[in-house]
Design a protein around this motif. Structure first.
Motif, PDB file in Angstrom:
ATOM      1  N   TYR A 364       0.831  -1.203   0.000  1.00  0.00           N
ATOM      2  CA  TYR A 364       0.000   0.000   0.000  1.00  0.00           C
ATOM      3  C   TYR A 364       0.869   1.257   0.000  1.00  0.00           C
ATOM      4  CZ  TYR A 364      -3.632  -3.311   1.460  1.00  0.00           C
ATOM      5  OH  TYR A 364      -4.485  -4.372   1.538  1.00  0.00           O
ATOM      6  N   SER A 365       1.991   1.210   0.733  1.00  0.00           N
ATOM      7  CA  SER A 365       2.909   2.354   0.752  1.00  0.00           C
ATOM      8  C   SER A 365       3.487   2.596  -0.635  1.00  0.00           C
ATOM      9  CB  SER A 365       4.042   2.119   1.752  1.00  0.00           C
ATOM     10  OG  SER A 365       3.558   2.067   3.063  1.00  0.00           O
ATOM     11  N   LEU A 366       3.798   1.500  -1.318  1.00  0.00           N
ATOM     12  CA  LEU A 366       4.294   1.631  -2.687  1.00  0.00           C
ATOM     13  C   LEU A 366       3.234   2.298  -3.568  1.00  0.00           C
ATOM     14  CD1 LEU A 366       6.463   1.061  -4.820  1.00  0.00           C
ATOM     15  CD2 LEU A 366       5.445  -1.194  -5.135  1.00  0.00           C
ATOM     16  N   GLY A 367       1.975   1.871  -3.395  1.00  0.00           N
ATOM     17  CA  GLY A 367       0.890   2.485  -4.142  1.00  0.00           C
ATOM     18  C   GLY A 367       0.750   3.963  -3.832  1.00  0.00           C
ATOM     19  N   ALA A 368       0.936   4.322  -2.550  1.00  0.00           N
ATOM     20  CA  ALA A 368       0.860   5.737  -2.163  1.00  0.00           C
ATOM     21  C   ALA A 368       1.998   6.536  -2.795  1.00  0.00           C
ATOM     22  CB  ALA A 368       0.912   5.865  -0.643  1.00  0.00           C
ATOM     23  N   GLY A 369       3.186   5.931  -2.860  1.00  0.00           N
ATOM     24  CA  GLY A 369       4.319   6.600  -3.496  1.00  0.00           C
ATOM     25  C   GLY A 369       4.108   6.780  -4.984  1.00  0.00           C
TER      26      GLY A 369
END
Length: 508
Positions: A364-369
């Motif tokens: 999810y953090s990757l998606g946010a980035g």
């Protein structure tokens, strides 16, 4: 691999389900590639990050987007190569997003509190109660004993069991561990006892179960963690999907696929002769009956667990009517399961794969980035121009995107990673062309659990490969045929009932 019975140890009972527990299956050592990446993977990952972030310059990317691309490429390499466990990669990724300034500390680390994580946790709590109370085992044994009268009915019964379990247990590895002793005993009855003999009946039965352990998850929004990841990615794009809509879209597809896969498997891929369909070993039914008797009478806790979960399923399935959030419903069900007054489950009995939760948080953090840097928007436009998607009809887009997503499981070993990579691309393509996002994203989401062709594609695949009932080449051939079949059925669905549901605009 032998096709005739080998001489088993003197005290070996091929009808004892305990002989097929996971800890008694042969362990496969790391391959040469796996050993290489364990030694050199981290230095290679560091080199990938430096090269793609700071050395190789891409004219279409800004400096910030280039750093994000370096983090993206490095994470993919680590996740795919398994240099370190996937949750370790997620932790490294979150640190990298913060240290490079792509995300602030709070939003980067807050992903572990995403509602989908809570839905996962709550679903695992309820699944633990279903397993602890023996309700799942009792239901599976009863169905086999009640309906598994001959070779054909055995396959159909296992198909039904897999679909039922997909509604209750969203961990495919847990389903595989539960189901394996059952179909291994059936294999023994039909002439393939132990883990050192096989025949076409055993090949078909184990591979069809592997197929349906994965494919049955496509029928339910909560069928797997990867489904929930896809839902979260859609939510991030402002698109919500009801449990009911996913269920109505996925269930007919899964049932048709399971039945046709059985027919094609036993007639064309690994044909069954009349002799193959006849039991070879007496006492198999008695062994299953003994396992069922050992469970004792239907217990009060089993009744309580079944009532709670059925209520949760009913509320989930009617969410389009009342609009109650699926995560809240799951959490309330988990509260009931854990409440000491109901005496169903203690916290120490709960089997929550926290490594999966941490991996999901990193995803999810990757998606946010990717969202913060708009990197995927730039890459999507370039991809569309390269493939000529700007001029494609809706039908062509539907066919190409679903085909690519299904085919990707031959390369990527994680359905979470496939979802993480491809769902944002599908969303970007739909947004760029002005097409309704759900009309492309839901058909692609119904392919998330198409990961049945090779042992590294998913945990159940690796587990069932350990039964030694088929070779690598056989599972590849079977998986390839079934992948084409599933894609064909998905095309039919897109032009018929998905259109009638208002999800797709129709092909013509």
């Amino acid at each position: 691999m032998n096709t005739a019975a080998a001489t088993p140890p003197r005290d070996y009972d091929p009808l004892d389900m305990n002989n097929y527990s996971l800890n008694k299956l042969p362990r496969r050592p790391l391959s040469a590639t796996g050993r290489f990446f364990r030694i050199w993977g981290l230095p290679i990952a560091a080199a990938i990050f430096v090269l793609f972030s700071y050395v190789i310059h891409f004219p279409i990317l800004s400096a910030r987007q280039q750093v994000m691309f370096g983090l993206f490429a490095t994470s993919l390499f680590l996740w795919i190569s398994e240099t370190v466990p996937n949750y370790v990669t997620s932790m490294l990724l979150i640190c990298g997003l913060i240290l490079t300034g792509i995300l602030k500390v709070k939003p980067a680390m807050a992903t572990l509190g995403d509602p989908v994580i809570w839905l996962n946790v709550s679903a695992f709590i309820m699944a633990s109660a279903m397993i602890k109370t023996d309700l799942v085992k009792r239901a599976a044994l009863w169905l086999i004993l009640r309906f598994g009268k001959n070779a054909g009915s055995i396959f159909v019964t296992f198909l039904v069991i897999n679909i039922i379990l997909a509604a209750f247990v969203n961990a495919t590895a847990a389903k595989a561990a539960l189901m394996m002793p059952l179909f291994m005993v059936v294999c023994a009855v039909y002439g393939a006892p132990g883990t050192d003999t096989t025949n076409n009946f055993a090949r078909n039965l184990v591979l069809h179960n592997l197929l349906m352990i994965n494919a049955s998850c496509n029928a339910f929004m909560t069928g797997s963690g990867a489904n929930l990841l896809g839902v979260a990615i859609l939510a991030g794009a402002g698109v919500s999907i009801y449990y009911f809509d996913w269920f109505v879209a996925g269930l007919p597809l899964v049932i048709c696929f399971g039945l046709l896969a059985y027919v094609i498997g036993v007639r064309f891929v690994f044909p069954l002769s009349k002799e193959d369909r006849e039991p070879k070993l007496k006492g198999g039914r008695a062994a299953l009956e003994k396992a069922y008797r050992d469970l004792g009478p239907f217990k009060m806790n089993e009744l309580k667990a079944s009532i709670v979960f059925l209520i949760v399923l009913i509320v989930w399935a009617t969410d389009k009517i009342h609009g109650i959030n699926a995560t809240v419903v799951a959490m309330l069900g988990a509260v009931v399961m854990l409440a000491p007054q109901f005496k169903l489950l203690n916290w120490n009995d709960v089997d929550i794969p926290w490594h999966l939760m941490i991996f999901s948080a990193g995803a999810y953090s990757l998606g946010a980035g990717l969202s913060a840097t708009k990197l995927m928007n730039v890459l999507t436009v370039q991809l569309m121009q390269a493939l000529g998607m700007d001029t494609m009809s809706y039908f062509a887009l539907y066919a190409v995107l679903t085909a690519i997503f299904i085919a990707s499981h031959f390369i990527f070993q994680s359905k979470n990673m496939r979802t993480l990579i491809f769902m944002p691309i599908v969303i970007g393509i739909a947004q760029h062309l002005g097409v309704d996002i759900l009309s492309l994203a839901l058909p692609v989401a119904l392919c998330i659990n198409c990961c049945w062709s090779l042992p590294f594609n998913a945990k159940p695949n690796a587990m069932l490969y350990g039964t030694n009932k088929y070779t690598m080449g056989e599972t590849f051939r079977y998986g390839l045929v079934m992948s084409v079949l599933y894609w064909g059925l998905l095309l039919v669905a897109g032009g018929t009932y998905l259109h009638w549901m208002g999800i797709t605009p129709g092909f013509f």
